[in-house]
Design an enzyme around this catalytic site. Sequence first.
Site, mmCIF file in Angstrom:
data_model
loop_
_atom_site.group_PDB
_atom_site.id
_atom_site.type_symbol
_atom_site.label_atom_id
_atom_site.label_comp_id
_atom_site.label_asym_id
_atom_site.label_seq_id
_atom_site.Cartn_x
_atom_site.Cartn_y
_atom_site.Cartn_z
ATOM 1 N N ASN A 7 -102.706 18.503 -14.342
ATOM 2 C CA ASN A 7 -103.778 18.848 -15.282
ATOM 3 C C ASN A 7 -103.247 18.677 -16.702
ATOM 4 O O ASN A 7 -102.624 19.566 -17.266
ATOM 5 C CB ASN A 7 -104.227 20.294 -15.041
ATOM 6 C CG ASN A 7 -105.302 20.761 -16.012
ATOM 7 O OD1 ASN A 7 -105.825 19.979 -16.815
ATOM 8 N ND2 ASN A 7 -105.631 22.037 -15.948
ATOM 9 N N ARG A 62 -106.394 15.382 -13.034
ATOM 10 C CA ARG A 62 -107.579 15.726 -13.806
ATOM 11 C C ARG A 62 -107.813 14.645 -14.856
ATOM 12 O O ARG A 62 -106.926 14.310 -15.638
ATOM 13 C CB ARG A 62 -107.398 17.073 -14.504
ATOM 14 C CG ARG A 62 -108.573 17.431 -15.414
ATOM 15 C CD ARG A 62 -108.137 18.403 -16.497
ATOM 16 N NE ARG A 62 -109.203 18.641 -17.469
ATOM 17 C CZ ARG A 62 -108.990 19.040 -18.706
ATOM 18 N NH1 ARG A 62 -107.762 19.224 -19.143
ATOM 19 N NH2 ARG A 62 -109.995 19.239 -19.518
ATOM 20 N N HIS A 150 -114.946 20.337 -19.005
ATOM 21 C CA HIS A 150 -114.445 21.583 -18.408
ATOM 22 C C HIS A 150 -115.148 21.904 -17.085
ATOM 23 O O HIS A 150 -115.241 23.057 -16.679
ATOM 24 C CB HIS A 150 -114.609 22.778 -19.377
ATOM 25 C CG HIS A 150 -113.781 22.673 -20.610
ATOM 26 N ND1 HIS A 150 -114.305 22.904 -21.868
ATOM 27 C CD2 HIS A 150 -112.484 22.345 -20.810
ATOM 28 C CE1 HIS A 150 -113.370 22.730 -22.776
ATOM 29 N NE2 HIS A 150 -112.253 22.378 -22.158
ATOM 30 N N ARG A 211 -111.203 20.890 -33.342
ATOM 31 C CA ARG A 211 -112.429 20.098 -33.261
ATOM 32 C C ARG A 211 -113.601 20.851 -33.869
ATOM 33 O O ARG A 211 -113.703 22.075 -33.743
ATOM 34 C CB ARG A 211 -112.719 19.726 -31.802
ATOM 35 C CG ARG A 211 -111.845 18.601 -31.294
ATOM 36 C CD ARG A 211 -112.025 18.391 -29.806
ATOM 37 N NE ARG A 211 -110.921 18.963 -29.044
ATOM 38 C CZ ARG A 211 -110.968 19.202 -27.751
ATOM 39 N NH1 ARG A 211 -112.040 18.941 -27.048
ATOM 40 N NH2 ARG A 211 -109.912 19.737 -27.138
#
Length: 377
Positions: A7, A62, A150, A211
């Site tokens: 991940n 992922r 997500h 962000r």
Amino acid sequence: MRVLAINAGSATLKFGVFESARTLPLIDSAIDHPAVDAATFEEIERHLHRAGVTTLDGIGHRVAHGGPLLSNAVLVDEEVEREIGKASALAPHHNPAALAGIRLTRERWPGVRHVAVFDTAFHGDMPEYAHSYAVPPSWRAAGVRRYGFHGLSHQGVLAAVSTELKRPPSELRIVSCHIGSGASVCAIDRGRSVDTSMGMTALEGLVMGTRCGDLDPGVPGFVARALGLTLAQIEAALYSDSGLKGLSGESSDLRIVEKRAGEGVAAAQLAMQVHAYRVRKYIGAYAAAMGGCDAVAFTGGAGENSAALRRRIVDGLEFIGLELDEERNRAYSPNTEVAQLQSSRSAVAVLVVQAREQLAIARETFRALNDQASGLV
């Protein structure tokens, strides 16, 4: 069967080794701020040897964005690598790292089957009215739409909340809040993602570490004209110099910003207010979109570790019947897999769920490998 789940997030690379989709991991570890390179996987291999893991049957990766063509977990081949590379324009801070990891692990473990698991998959069944942007048809035909991210985390929240509340997913309306360096809110209506705060890219929605979140689409054109910035400079600023970092003027780390706010630094206080306000606004909007709310769940690094953050977010949500038990909230330990934090009078459950994305990656990897063995792929 043993599966390595990888991940690669925006701040850490987490990994785990699982023998089945229902057991605790043999290994569960992380590497902070990784450069996804050969040294990273040498470190992972050292962990495997120390734990006595000498063989692997599969490696699950992922991948943030599957683009318009990749949604379900899929065995990796050259064509899948190409599609992940094409989708890098939609997830420039995530897909390149995932693709580098896939290529390096395929070289290091060439006899092992590799599976790509997509963070956008959980949102793939969003209603058309929720995922459509009001843009020209030619743009939408080119793939401009809301994808969401997500998904592995929100899917895990659904399973954990259903188990904890002893109610099937088909009976629950959940607002899932994944809050970390990256952050998103998801409306899960009776087991289905019906809306989520991130859109075509990972910029839309909540204020994140670096962000911007929701932004008037006229802003890039304005700053290009007013400040003489290029498109590349604007995009870099929105991804890397905005969010908590941009508002506070000093850090993208919520723990540091929270500390500075407590010391009376006005910019840090504003950053915390904007951050919590944005999450609270989405919770209210998604409760309205689902016609009610049975549970609000927090997960992710900040969502699990900051009692003050959870308090700031839920203050003002009494109108939907939510009441936090402050003692439970402060006493929660992040080592607990799932816990309820609402007061006895609350009509809405408030939960903290330990993020277990590696387990979700492993489950999807086992499913893909078993499908292949059954001749379904």
